[in-house]
Each structure stands twice: as C-alpha cells, then as structure tokens.
Design an enzyme around this catalytic site. Structure first.
Site, PDB file in Angstrom:
ATOM      1  N   ARG A  40      -4.557   7.154  -0.036  1.00 15.10           N
ATOM      2  CA  ARG A  40      -3.796   5.993   0.040  1.00 15.10           C
ATOM      3  C   ARG A  40      -4.267   5.112  -1.080  1.00 15.10           C
ATOM      4  O   ARG A  40      -5.454   5.190  -1.920  1.00 15.10           O
ATOM      5  CB  ARG A  40      -4.161   5.336   1.280  1.00 15.10           C
ATOM      6  CG  ARG A  40      -5.249   4.667   1.524  1.00 15.10           C
ATOM      7  CD  ARG A  40      -5.520   3.327   1.446  1.00 15.10           C
ATOM      8  NE  ARG A  40      -4.773   2.292   1.854  1.00 15.10           N
ATOM      9  CZ  ARG A  40      -4.695   1.959   3.258  1.00 15.10           C
ATOM     10  NH1 ARG A  40      -5.778   2.363   4.139  1.00 15.10           N
ATOM     11  NH2 ARG A  40      -3.715   0.951   3.645  1.00 15.10           N
ATOM     12  N   CYS A  64       0.830  -1.079   0.077  1.00 12.92           N
ATOM     13  CA  CYS A  64       0.038  -0.145   0.105  1.00 12.92           C
ATOM     14  C   CYS A  64       1.058   1.108   0.211  1.00 12.92           C
ATOM     15  O   CYS A  64       2.280   1.045   0.286  1.00 12.92           O
ATOM     16  CB  CYS A  64      -0.893   0.161   1.227  1.00 12.92           C
ATOM     17  SG  CYS A  64      -2.259  -1.287   1.456  1.00 12.92           S
ATOM     18  N   ASN A  68       0.239  -2.185   5.841  1.00 18.95           N
ATOM     19  CA  ASN A  68       0.788  -3.658   6.291  1.00 18.95           C
ATOM     20  C   ASN A  68       2.036  -3.348   6.721  1.00 18.95           C
ATOM     21  O   ASN A  68       2.774  -2.891   6.085  1.00 18.95           O
ATOM     22  CB  ASN A  68       0.594  -4.707   4.942  1.00 18.95           C
ATOM     23  CG  ASN A  68      -0.011  -5.613   5.337  1.00 18.95           C
ATOM     24  OD1 ASN A  68      -1.013  -5.835   6.231  1.00 18.95           O
ATOM     25  ND2 ASN A  68       0.401  -6.974   4.812  1.00 18.95           N
TER      26      ASN A  68
END
Ligand SMILES: C[C@H](CCC(=O)NCCS(=O)(=O)O)[C@H]1CC[C@H]2[C@@H]3[C@H](O)C[C@@H]4C[C@H](O)CC[C@]4(C)[C@H]3C[C@H](O)[C@]12C
Length: 325
Positions: free
Chosen positions: A16, A2, A79
C-alpha cells in the site's frame, strides 16, 4: 488518501501507499507467535500466527496499518471518512475494536474462506484505543494468495465485497468504486482506432493515446481507476527484483507528491511510505518519501516463537550510490 494493491508473478505481493500529512512513529513490526494479544472485549490470544507489517507501537501494542501473517494472509486499513460506522457492543458475538481488527484476523486465519467465517460473527465496535488515539474511520482490504475481499462497517451493517481486482483506495464505498470503472470501458493500452468519425482523418500523434481519459488527479475515485488500470495491465518478469520493481511502479502511478494536495496553509498530503510484502516469503519491503531505496525485512530471520515484539525504525534520507567516486 491511500492506495492498496495485490500483484501476482511467481509469488504473491501485497502492499500500500500510506498518504497523510503527518507521521506517527510507525515502524516495521513483527509480532512473534507467543506475544500475548489482549483485546478489549474478547479473550486474549496467547499463541497465534506470526505477522509482519507497519505499525505504530503504543504501550507494547502494535497498532497495525497493514500486515501479512506467516500463512500469506494480508490486510490493510485505509481511510473511509463519513462512511465508516462502528457499532455498540452486542452480546454473544465477537466484539472487536477497529484497532484490534488486523491482529484478530491475521492471528487466526490462513485463507479468505476462514476470514469469511470469522466475519460472520464479528461486530466492529466504537471503542477508542485511547483518548489521544481515537477511532479511525477505516475500511479494509484482506487478501490471501488467491483472492481479496473488502470489509466496510457502514450504517447499514458490515459489508463484505469480493474484491476481484485487488485494489482499494478511500471513498466512496467499494460497490460504487467498482461501478465507476464502467465509465472507463473505452480506455486501452492498445493503439486506439478512430471511432470518432469516419468523416475525419484523425491522427495517432503519440504513444499512449488509448488511455486518454484515464484520470490523473489524486482523488480517491480517480486513484482507484488509475491503480486498477495500471495493475490489470501490468507485465513483469517473475524474479523478485522484477516483481517488486513492478509492484512499486503500480503504487507509484498514484503517488502523492508534496505540494499537489493542500490541506491547510503549509500542510500537504504526501505518500509517507509505500510497502510491498512478498507474502510467500514473508519479506516486507518499503520505501519512504525521502528514501527511494527499497529496504527489506525478513519475517523468517527472527525468532518467531518468542513473546517479544520486534520493531525496525524506518530508514530515512536518500542513500545515493555515486558511480564515479
Ligand atoms: C490515516 C491512515 C490511512 C491513510 C489514508 O487513507 N489517508 C487519507 C486521509 S484522507 O482520507 O485524505 O483524509 C490510517 C491507516 C491506519 C491508521 C492507524 C491504525 O488504524 C492504528 C491506530 C488506530 C487508532 O485508533 C488511531 C491511530 C492509529 C495509528 C491509526 C491512525 C490513522 O487513522 C491510520 C494511520
């Protein structure tokens, strides 16, 4: 993988890319001021700042991936596998589960200064939302209209970094990502000079040669460098249209296209959605992998004094405007 970013023109923007190989049923979700937030180890929050963001709603609880509150404070979880380390409960401080972290911060804080004082007495604890939705190994970017921080709960404890570039990807830890930028000190948007050797007559045969060496692969450390370079050199007009276009181009510079990152036979990571929130106006814009049209949802177009969650399912499929019929 990400990537999250901030961007300032006349207004402030936060958003994002959510990169994954599958989707939960996430929706753009608004939590009004009087929705009662329950927490596993701390007291419920009966009234709080309203917020808007992307969430998977389970049992009427918004499991936020990223969100912005009515004060313009924003936060996204990315993550952080192998590094995230959540702790046992400790008495006398705020024990917050990772899935509660976004509501806990955005519900109460307007600025990074306020966030920092809450973080002084927080413990991110190892409690699952449920058996089916276990702990996610995450780290977070939190931004107000001026500054950003990165929060990482690792073996050594809770690390809070000033994030001066307003970019976050995944591993490794934020300090290493920042240090790695030193390796790209020579990269430039300008036409490069021949510093290779004065004995050679080297030629500028293409535009963009100043950035030769800028990584283009999809690893998290490469995306960090690419997104940082793109954002820090970004120029746009200050209108809403120009600002959000430029913001989506920053995220687009690190997009994941289906087929380029294989995880298993026939399983590929893709950019499931990209978001861009105008944090001054409370408008959450998004695009999805299959829908390139920008869709917006306005926080202030809802009754923010209610107690009921409001969710908008993501519009999927391309919406093509035919110009000659
Ligand atoms: C995986 C997502 C982050 C995207 C990302 O970094 N992908 C890269 C994967 S990898 O590095 O390449 O392995 C994260 C961001 C927010 C997370 C979700 C939110 O934290 C909300 C809940 C929290 C629950 O504990 C688990 C389900 C969940 C719904 C999470 C699932 C997943 O971990 C999400 C969707």
């Amino acid at each position: 993988m990400c990537t999250a970013a901030t961007y300032v023109t006349k207004d402030h923007y936060f958003g994002r890319n959510l990169d994954l190989e599958f989707s939960y049923n996430q929706k753009v979700t608004i939590v009004p001021r009087n929705y009662e937030f329950n927490f596993r180890k701390v007291k419920p929050m009966k009234s709080h700042y309203a917020m808007i963001g992307m969430a998977f709603v389970v049992e009427n609880y918004p499991l936020y991936y990223d969100a912005t509150n009515e004060k313009g404070l924003s936060m996204a979880g990315l993550n952080f596998p192998g590094n995230a380390d959540y702790k046992q409960e400790v008495e006398g401080i705020d024990n917050i589960a990772p899935f509660e972290f976004i509501p806990w911060i955005l519900g109460q804080c307007a600025t990074i200064a306020e966030v920092k004082s809450l973080l002084d007495r927080i413990n991110l604890i190892n409690i699952d939302f449920s058996k089916e939705l276990p702990l996610s190994p995450l780290h977070w970017i939190i931004s107000d209209k001026e500054v950003s921080i990165t929060v990482e709960s690792v073996k050594a404890g809770l690390k809070i970094y000033d994030n001066s570039i307003g970019i976050l990807t995944n591993n490794p830890t934020f300090d290493i990502q920042m240090f790695n930028l030193n390796n790209y000190i020579n990269i430039t948007k300008e036409v490069p000079e021949n510093r290779f050797s004065s004995k050679l007559d080297l030629d500028i045969y293409s535009r963009g040669m100043g950035a030769i060496g800028l990584p283009g692969d999809l690893s998290s450390s490469s995306r960090f460098v690419k997104a940082a370079f793109t954002k820090l050199n970004s120029i746009s007009g200050t209108s809403e249209s120009e600002s959000i276009s430029q913001f989506f181009h920053i995220l687009g510079s690190v997009n994941q296209e289906r087929g380029c990152v294989r995880l298993a036979k026939d399983t590929y990571e893709i950019t499931i959605y990209s978001s861009c929130c105008n944090t001054d106006k409370g408008i959450y814009y998004y695009k999805t992998y299959e829908n390139s049209q920008i869709t917006g949802i306005d926080l202030y177009n809802e009754n923010l004094d209610s107690q009921i969650l409001i969710s908008y399912p993501l519009i999927s499929g391309q919406h093509i405007k035919m110009q000659n019929r």
